[in-house]
Scaffold this motif. Structure first.
Motif, mmCIF file in Angstrom:
data_model
loop_
_atom_site.group_PDB
_atom_site.id
_atom_site.type_symbol
_atom_site.label_atom_id
_atom_site.label_comp_id
_atom_site.label_asym_id
_atom_site.label_seq_id
_atom_site.Cartn_x
_atom_site.Cartn_y
_atom_site.Cartn_z
ATOM 1 N N VAL A 1 -5.039 8.652 17.277
ATOM 2 C CA VAL A 1 -4.394 8.454 15.878
ATOM 3 C C VAL A 1 -5.482 8.338 14.767
ATOM 4 O O VAL A 1 -5.246 9.009 13.922
ATOM 5 C CB VAL A 1 -3.872 6.970 16.025
ATOM 6 N N GLU A 2 -6.629 7.955 15.136
ATOM 7 C CA GLU A 2 -7.545 8.005 14.097
ATOM 8 C C GLU A 2 -8.127 9.219 13.564
ATOM 9 O O GLU A 2 -8.442 9.627 12.724
ATOM 10 C CB GLU A 2 -9.061 7.203 14.720
ATOM 11 N N ASN A 3 -8.267 10.098 14.840
ATOM 12 C CA ASN A 3 -8.879 11.708 14.585
ATOM 13 C C ASN A 3 -7.660 12.365 13.993
ATOM 14 O O ASN A 3 -7.907 13.122 12.981
ATOM 15 C CB ASN A 3 -8.913 12.126 15.909
ATOM 16 N N ILE B 1 -5.126 6.263 22.892
ATOM 17 C CA ILE B 1 -4.199 6.528 21.717
ATOM 18 C C ILE B 1 -4.630 6.179 20.404
ATOM 19 O O ILE B 1 -4.453 6.863 19.574
ATOM 20 C CB ILE B 1 -2.867 5.591 21.975
ATOM 21 N N GLU B 2 -5.430 5.200 20.286
ATOM 22 C CA GLU B 2 -5.932 4.456 19.185
ATOM 23 C C GLU B 2 -7.117 5.528 18.947
ATOM 24 O O GLU B 2 -6.964 5.902 17.358
ATOM 25 C CB GLU B 2 -6.972 3.412 19.406
ATOM 26 N N ASP B 3 -7.700 6.161 19.588
ATOM 27 C CA ASP B 3 -8.628 7.382 19.057
ATOM 28 C C ASP B 3 -8.075 8.514 18.524
ATOM 29 O O ASP B 3 -8.441 9.358 17.610
ATOM 30 C CB ASP B 3 -9.659 7.741 20.107
ATOM 31 N N GLU C 1 -5.726 -0.481 29.159
ATOM 32 C CA GLU C 1 -6.795 -0.410 28.139
ATOM 33 C C GLU C 1 -7.570 0.916 27.926
ATOM 34 O O GLU C 1 -7.672 1.216 26.806
ATOM 35 C CB GLU C 1 -7.827 -1.501 28.898
ATOM 36 N N TYR D 1 -5.803 3.808 28.476
ATOM 37 C CA TYR D 1 -4.752 4.360 27.759
ATOM 38 C C TYR D 1 -4.743 4.024 26.289
ATOM 39 O O TYR D 1 -4.557 5.003 25.380
ATOM 40 C CB TYR D 1 -3.465 4.174 28.338
ATOM 41 N N ASP D 2 -4.541 2.774 25.922
ATOM 42 C CA ASP D 2 -4.502 2.292 24.573
ATOM 43 C C ASP D 2 -5.640 2.693 23.719
ATOM 44 O O ASP D 2 -5.460 3.152 22.493
ATOM 45 C CB ASP D 2 -4.634 0.541 24.553
ATOM 46 N N LYS D 3 -6.956 2.731 24.246
ATOM 47 C CA LYS D 3 -8.082 3.361 23.720
ATOM 48 C C LYS D 3 -7.938 4.747 23.201
ATOM 49 O O LYS D 3 -8.267 5.219 22.141
ATOM 50 C CB LYS D 3 -9.299 2.931 24.279
#
Length: 111
Positions: free
Chosen positions: A31-33, A27-29, A21, A23-25
């Motif tokens: 990608v957003e940045n 990656i999500e952050d 979880e 790690y996924d967060k």
């Protein structure tokens, strides 16, 4: 009292799930940045090369195409002024002849 093997596996599973979880967060952050940084860079290019604003998504696609045209023309103009042959087709990254840092303000003023 000692943990049973099933309890140890359950604890390991919970630890691995929490790690996944995080790690996924991350990656999500990231990608957003990255997406936000790309949008800001493109908006700056639009402004620098005087590509107007749009009203809808279809216009935005045309606007992006116009930006690519202007950047391509700018590269060709700089290549001509520096006596370097600009690429005629294929990806731009294949063209690696970069003399000195060009004066983009000078070249962009032609638009």
């Amino acid at each position: 009292m000692a943990m049973t093997s099933a309890q140890r596996r359950a604890a390991q599973l919970a630890q691995l799930q929490a790690e996944q979880e995080r790690y996924d967060k991350a990656i999500e952050d990231a990608v957003e940045n990255a997406a936000e940084a790309r949008c800001k860079a493109v908006e700056e290019l639009y402004e620098l090369l005087e590509v107007g604003k749009t009203r809808n998504d279809k216009d935005e696609a045309r606007r992006a195409a116009k930006l690519v045209e202007r950047v391509s023309a700018l590269i060709e103009q700089l290549a001509e002024s520096d006596g370097v042959e600009a690429p005629t087709d294929g990806p731009m990254e294949a063209w690696r002849e970069e003399p000195a840092a060009p004066d983009l303000g000078r070249a962009a003023s032609g638009f």
